[in-house]
Scaffold this active site. Structure first.
Site, PDB file in Angstrom:
ATOM      1  N   ASN A 168     -28.560  66.813   0.256  1.00 42.29           N
ATOM      2  CA  ASN A 168     -29.778  67.481   0.745  1.00 42.29           C
ATOM      3  C   ASN A 168     -30.155  68.759  -0.011  1.00 42.29           C
ATOM      4  O   ASN A 168     -31.327  69.096  -0.098  1.00 42.29           O
ATOM      5  CB  ASN A 168     -29.714  67.710   2.263  1.00 42.29           C
ATOM      6  N   GLU A 266     -18.014  72.734   5.313  1.00 43.39           N
ATOM      7  CA  GLU A 266     -19.380  73.072   5.769  1.00 43.39           C
ATOM      8  C   GLU A 266     -20.003  71.779   6.265  1.00 43.39           C
ATOM      9  O   GLU A 266     -20.323  70.895   5.463  1.00 43.39           O
ATOM     10  CB  GLU A 266     -20.195  73.648   4.600  1.00 43.39           C
ATOM     11  N   CYS A 300     -28.774  71.090   7.284  1.00 44.16           N
ATOM     12  CA  CYS A 300     -27.725  71.421   8.256  1.00 44.16           C
ATOM     13  C   CYS A 300     -28.191  72.526   9.192  1.00 44.16           C
ATOM     14  O   CYS A 300     -27.798  72.596  10.341  1.00 44.16           O
ATOM     15  CB  CYS A 300     -26.454  71.837   7.530  1.00 44.16           C
ATOM     16  N   GLU A 475     -18.634  80.414   3.507  1.00 44.12           N
ATOM     17  CA  GLU A 475     -19.009  80.523   2.101  1.00 44.12           C
ATOM     18  C   GLU A 475     -19.804  81.805   1.927  1.00 44.12           C
ATOM     19  O   GLU A 475     -20.265  82.398   2.892  1.00 44.12           O
ATOM     20  CB  GLU A 475     -19.873  79.331   1.685  1.00 44.12           C
TER      21      GLU A 475
END
Ligand code: NAD
Length: 503
Positions: A168, A266, A300, A475
């Site tokens: 994505n 993630e 997300c 992150e």
């Protein structure tokens, strides 16, 4: 009935697909068994790329190359300033090829080209931030242990890292991982999604041009089971950094546990935006629409649940609906497009299945709800479903399409309950003029990011990641390079050491 979307065929449609070869040990090479993988543009329907398709033998060669580059190569031993110089050079080269990279991501993923340019610009910024962090990475010293002892804690690169990314945000997500691993002195194997590998191969070209030593970064296109799985289980790999679905993330963690590798995850999200009556409703409506439909909801961080106070629900939904009607859906390569193509026909079926199930369960579609007729590619109409209840799949699961589910509340306690009533915990938004309300929500929502009177902003300086089943670790942020290190304690003893055990 609207006319079908007219999708213009770009110049690439008349040319042969672009070919990409695996990057292993500093060379671009075919897969050992000669297999290739093709990607069709989801917005246009022609074959846009052909990649060498890695198999087990190629993974083994890449791991050996990365291991050799770590064990005997210069990279982990260079001064941080030297590594930073290469990262900065890479950032400049990415910037110089920004339009080309953005076009590859738009063609392969179906995302709008203007948005893709923004993502590559954001990635340039992250590479520069990682270069700065390389030079500030340091350990600790303890001179408070008595005159005879000096304790020193080193931060050493963890070793060979496997980086696995989704489709994505192809270039942005690899840029949230790789520059930090490199800044720490690690070597890496990178596996982009089999649907969107092109821009990662361009990154490989850029890194070689920037002066990265051979074998420090190896890039493998291929399927999850053939390439991703052995990249996780291989005993010479020390860490796995994975972004993708919670389902595959769990499998990855289980596999990594066999050899006790460090993992960074993630994963998915089911994020809610909570709107109170005293909010700036115009700004909140804009964020509801962009939060729900940005990247066609294949995000997300999508604000896929709109949790709105019942006193303003009708008025607010009216504003959201009016703005939704203005969203330009269509050709990913058209600069005006806001919602491009869906990644695959299978995915369209999955997304529309959620909408149908919600309708059957009592949800009411108040905007969109259909696949749009188009001369090529697959497109979904931005969709709003109201009267959604917490037990519906559309309210609990990651739909990953341009679908906004609307739930209502009458008290802050109920709003918080709804927001937290999901296995995910990636992000959330709160809209209110009251600092008390905003702070109560921000403190009590179980998610890694909370946006207050804004939504979906991101900065390299700010850590990003999920609570609950949205992930493990963070992150970005100032500790992003530390994630790719091991701590080593060294104890220096000075002077005569007197025995204390047997005398
Ligand atoms: P996915 O889990 O299907 O695939 C992700 C990557 O894992 C791909 O490269 C795939 O080939 C690989 N893979 C598949 N099976 C594997 C296996 N057995 N072992 C190792 N690797 C394997 O996800 P996707 O459909 O590509 O991406 C969408 C998902 O990613 C969504 O759930 C989305 O929420 C999530 N995502 C999360 C973030 C975040 O930062 N939290 C960002 C973007 C996307």
């Amino acid at each position: 009935m609207n006319a079908p979307l007219n999708i213009a065929m770009p110049a690439e449609a008349a040319a042969a697909p672009k070919s990409y070869r695996l990057l292993i040990g500093g060379r671009f090479i075919d897969a050992q068994d000669g297999r290739t993988l093709e990607r069709s543009s989801p917005g246009h329907g022609f074959t846009v790329s052909r990649y060498a398709q890695a198999g087990a033998a190629d993974v083994e060669a890449a791991v050996q190359a990365a291991h050799k580059a770590f064990d005997t190569g210069p990279w982990p031993h260079m001064k941080a300033a030297e590594r930073a110089t290469i990262l900065l050079k890479a950032a400049d080269l990415i910037e110089a090829r920004l339009d080309e990279i953005a076009r590859l991501d738009a063609l392969e993923s179906g995302k709008p080209i203007a948005q893709a340019r923004g993502e590559i610009g954001g990635a340039v910024d992250i590479w520069r931030y990682a270069a700065a962090l390389a030079r500030t990475l340091h350990g600790e010293s303890y001179a408070n242990l008595g005159d005879a002892m000096l304790g020193v804690v080193l931060r050493e690169p963890i070793g060979v890292v496997s980086i696995i990314t989704p489709w994505n945000f192809p270039f942005l997500i690899v840029s949230q991982k790789l520059p930090f691993a490199l800044a720490a002195g690690c070597t890496a194997m990178v596996k982009p999604s089999e649907m969107t590998s092109a821009s990662t191969f361009v990154l490989g070209e850029i890194l070689m041009q920037a002066g990265l030593p051979d074998g420090v970064v190896n890039i493998l296109a291929g399927l999850g089971a053939d390439v991703g799985a052995p990249m996780v289980s291989h005993p010479l790999v020390e860490m796995v950094s994975f972004t993708g679905s919670t389902r595959v993330g769990k499998m990855t963690m289980a596999s990594a546990a066999n050899s006790l590798k460090k993992v960074a995850m993630e994963l998915g999200g089911k994020n809610g935006q909570i709107v109170f009556p005293d909010a700036d409703l115009e700004a909140a409506a804009d964020a509801a629409v962009s939060g729900g439909f940005f990247n066609a909801g294949e995000c997300c961080n999508a604000g896929s649940r709109l949790i709105v106070h019942e006193a303003i629900a009708d008025e607010f939904l009216g504003a959201v609906k009016a703005l939704t009607a203005k969203v330009v859906v269509g050709d990913p390569l058209d600069d005006r497009t806001k919602v491009g193509a869906m990644i695959s026909a299978d995915h369209v079926a999955k997304v529309t299945g959620y909408v149908t199930a919600a309708e059957n369960g009592g949800g009411r579609i108040c905007s969109g709800g259909n696949q749009l007729a188009s001369s090529a590619g697959q497109y979904l109409d931005p969709t709003i479903v109201r009267d959604v209840t917490e037990d519906m799949a559309i309210a609990r699961e990651e739909v990953f399409g341009p679908v906004l589910s609307v739930l209502t509340f009458e008290s802050i306690e109920r709003a918080l309950h709804i927001a937290n009533n999901t296995p995910y915990g990636l992000s959330a938004g709160v809209w209110s003029a009251s600092i008390d309300t905003c702070m109560s929500v921000a403190r009590n929502v179980r998610s890694g990011t909370v946006w207050v009177n804004t939504f979906m902003e991101g900065y390299p300086e700010l850590p990003f990641g999920g609570y609950k089943q949205s992930g493990l670790g963070r992150e970005l942020g100032k500790r992003a390079v530390e994630d790719y290190t091991e701590e080593k304690t060294i104890q220096f003893h000075r002077g005569q050491r007197t025995g204390w055990w047997v005398g």
